[in-house]
Design a protein around this motif. Structure first.
Motif, PDB file in Angstrom:
ATOM      1  N   ASN A 260      47.573  34.985  47.025  1.00 56.48           N
ATOM      2  CA  ASN A 260      48.051  36.217  46.390  1.00 56.48           C
ATOM      3  C   ASN A 260      48.817  37.035  45.889  1.00 56.48           C
ATOM      4  OD1 ASN A 260      45.232  35.513  45.990  1.00 56.48           O
ATOM      5  ND2 ASN A 260      44.084  36.841  46.212  1.00 56.48           N
TER       6      ASN A 260
ATOM      7  N   LYS B  48      41.270  42.206  28.206  1.00 59.12           N
ATOM      8  CA  LYS B  48      39.305  41.960  27.628  1.00 59.12           C
ATOM      9  C   LYS B  48      39.159  41.196  26.729  1.00 59.12           C
ATOM     10  CE  LYS B  48      35.127  45.209  27.830  1.00 59.12           C
ATOM     11  NZ  LYS B  48      34.947  46.107  27.476  1.00 59.12           N
TER      12      LYS B  48
ATOM     13  N   LEU C  31      41.324  37.603  29.850  1.00 65.54           N
ATOM     14  CA  LEU C  31      42.482  37.507  31.366  1.00 65.54           C
ATOM     15  C   LEU C  31      41.678  38.723  32.074  1.00 65.54           C
ATOM     16  CD1 LEU C  31      45.320  37.109  29.236  1.00 65.54           C
ATOM     17  CD2 LEU C  31      43.487  35.524  29.851  1.00 65.54           C
TER      18      LEU C  31
ATOM     19  N   ASN D 157      40.297  40.355  35.399  1.00 70.08           N
ATOM     20  CA  ASN D 157      39.676  39.705  36.431  1.00 70.08           C
ATOM     21  C   ASN D 157      40.260  38.292  37.116  1.00 70.08           C
ATOM     22  OD1 ASN D 157      39.029  39.712  39.199  1.00 70.08           O
ATOM     23  ND2 ASN D 157      37.121  38.340  38.542  1.00 70.08           N
ATOM     24  N   SER D 158      41.923  38.121  36.396  1.00 69.17           N
ATOM     25  CA  SER D 158      42.843  36.429  36.654  1.00 69.17           C
ATOM     26  C   SER D 158      43.785  36.411  36.946  1.00 69.17           C
ATOM     27  CB  SER D 158      42.156  35.852  35.189  1.00 69.17           C
ATOM     28  OG  SER D 158      42.834  36.403  34.251  1.00 69.17           O
ATOM     29  N   TYR D 159      44.500  36.005  37.659  1.00 66.91           N
ATOM     30  CA  TYR D 159      45.464  35.789  37.633  1.00 66.91           C
ATOM     31  C   TYR D 159      46.776  36.462  36.705  1.00 66.91           C
ATOM     32  CZ  TYR D 159      44.942  33.629  42.238  1.00 66.91           C
ATOM     33  OH  TYR D 159      44.647  33.809  43.330  1.00 66.91           O
ATOM     34  N   ALA D 160      46.446  35.460  35.434  1.00 67.48           N
ATOM     35  CA  ALA D 160      46.805  35.798  34.765  1.00 67.48           C
ATOM     36  C   ALA D 160      46.782  37.060  33.654  1.00 67.48           C
ATOM     37  CB  ALA D 160      46.367  34.666  33.249  1.00 67.48           C
ATOM     38  N   GLY D 161      46.123  37.958  34.021  1.00 67.56           N
ATOM     39  CA  GLY D 161      46.035  39.185  33.685  1.00 67.56           C
ATOM     40  C   GLY D 161      46.408  39.778  33.655  1.00 67.56           C
TER      41      GLY D 161
ATOM     42  N   LEU E  38      42.125  43.356  38.278  1.00 67.91           N
ATOM     43  CA  LEU E  38      41.607  42.375  39.311  1.00 67.91           C
ATOM     44  C   LEU E  38      40.879  43.342  39.905  1.00 67.91           C
ATOM     45  CD1 LEU E  38      44.969  41.473  41.462  1.00 67.91           C
ATOM     46  CD2 LEU E  38      44.111  39.701  38.956  1.00 67.91           C
TER      47      LEU E  38
ATOM     48  N   HIS F 161      40.620  37.738  44.362  1.00 69.76           N
ATOM     49  CA  HIS F 161      41.780  37.835  43.645  1.00 69.76           C
ATOM     50  C   HIS F 161      42.935  39.552  43.663  1.00 69.76           C
ATOM     51  CE1 HIS F 161      39.864  35.916  40.782  1.00 69.76           C
ATOM     52  NE2 HIS F 161      40.710  35.064  40.455  1.00 69.76           N
TER      53      HIS F 161
END
Length: 273
Positions: free
Chosen positions: A71, A129, A133, A135-139, A214, A219
């Motif tokens: 990650n 939010k 996005l 809780n995602s890699y993009a966030g 995250l 993640h």
């Protein structure tokens, strides 16, 4: 004072400062190789009596450190790559392209450096939010795609490139994209290495923003995983030291490998800017 004596005193002071900085890291590595419970004895041993890799095996088998390592590599690598592209283009535009309000916009960006990053975390979290996005890699990646410091660094370095060189290329019929790719990028290589290392290290070591964005453990990055490990195994010093080594070692190797280019970019930028 004798110049030779002064040199010895300065070198001795520098060596002492280096020892103070390095000794905790060496003990961290030594403790990670000790059997469970050995590092908690008084006085704590400096070297492992029976070196073992059991802590690293437990770290990757039970604590799932391999997933967190992946990650961190994905998030830090993506941030470094995207930030390099965005900062290079923005820095080049502010340095060499003429457009209305260029200087005012740049001064506004520089003024924004005075605002603590923590102030922007809440509105940034709400924006992500609404975009779905969290809780995602993009966030974790999107906020690091461009940095004010990176834009400033590239701009100051790009200003050292003579305008006559770019004007000659325009007279020969080269477009702005071709000038940027074939003329500017080769000249910006030192600052590109510096910016990549600086951004990667900052993203790798970042704790606050991944902690906010995250929410799922799947993640987690290495700093978050290490904090979670400290809560769950607060008395297992050797396991926590092994986690610290896994967290520190990749970025330490990267910095040492690119140290010469990193410092060259900073020094050239400061002199030429």
């Amino acid at each position: 004072m004798n110049p030779r004596l002064a040199r010895w005193l300065v070198n001795g002071a520098l060596f002492g400062c280096a020892a103070v900085a390095v000794l905790p890291l060496l003990w961290m590595l030594s403790a990670s190789l000790m059997p469970a419970g050995s590092a908690s004895s008084l006085p704590p041993p400096l070297l492992p009596a029976q070196p073992t890799l059991d802590n690293y095996r437990a770290l990757f088998a039970r604590a799932g450190m391999g997933r967190y390592l992946l990650n961190s590599l994905v998030i830090s690598g993506a941030i470094a790559a995207l930030a390099l592209v965005c900062n290079l283009m923005a820095g080049y535009a502010f340095a060499k392209l003429r457009f209305a309000g260029r200087e005012r916009l740049f001064r506004a960006l520089i003024g924004a450096l005075l605002i603590p990053a923590q102030v922007a975390m809440l509105p940034l979290f709400l924006l992500l939010k609404y975009a779905g996005l969290i809780n995602s890699y993009a966030g974790a990646i999107v906020p690091g795609m461009a940095t004010l410091f990176g834009i400033y660094l590239v701009r100051e370095f790009a200003r050292s490139v003579p305008d006559e060189l770019l004007e000659a290329a325009r007279i020969d019929g080269a477009g702005e994209w071709r000038i940027f790719v074939q003329i500017m990028l080769p000249l910006l290589k030192p600052i590109m290495v510096t910016l990549t290392v600086f951004t990667f290290l900052a993203a790798w070591n970042d704790f606050m923003w991944p902690l906010i964005v995250l929410t799922g453990q799947e993640h987690y990055t290495l700093p978050l995983a290490l904090a979670s490990l400290a809560r769950e195994h607060s008395e297992d010093t050797e396991l926590m030291m092994a986690g610290s080594v896994v967290t520190v070692l990749p970025v330490l190797v990267l910095y040492l490998a690119l140290q010469r280019h990193y410092l060259q970019g900073l020094l050239l930028g400061s002199v030429k800017g």
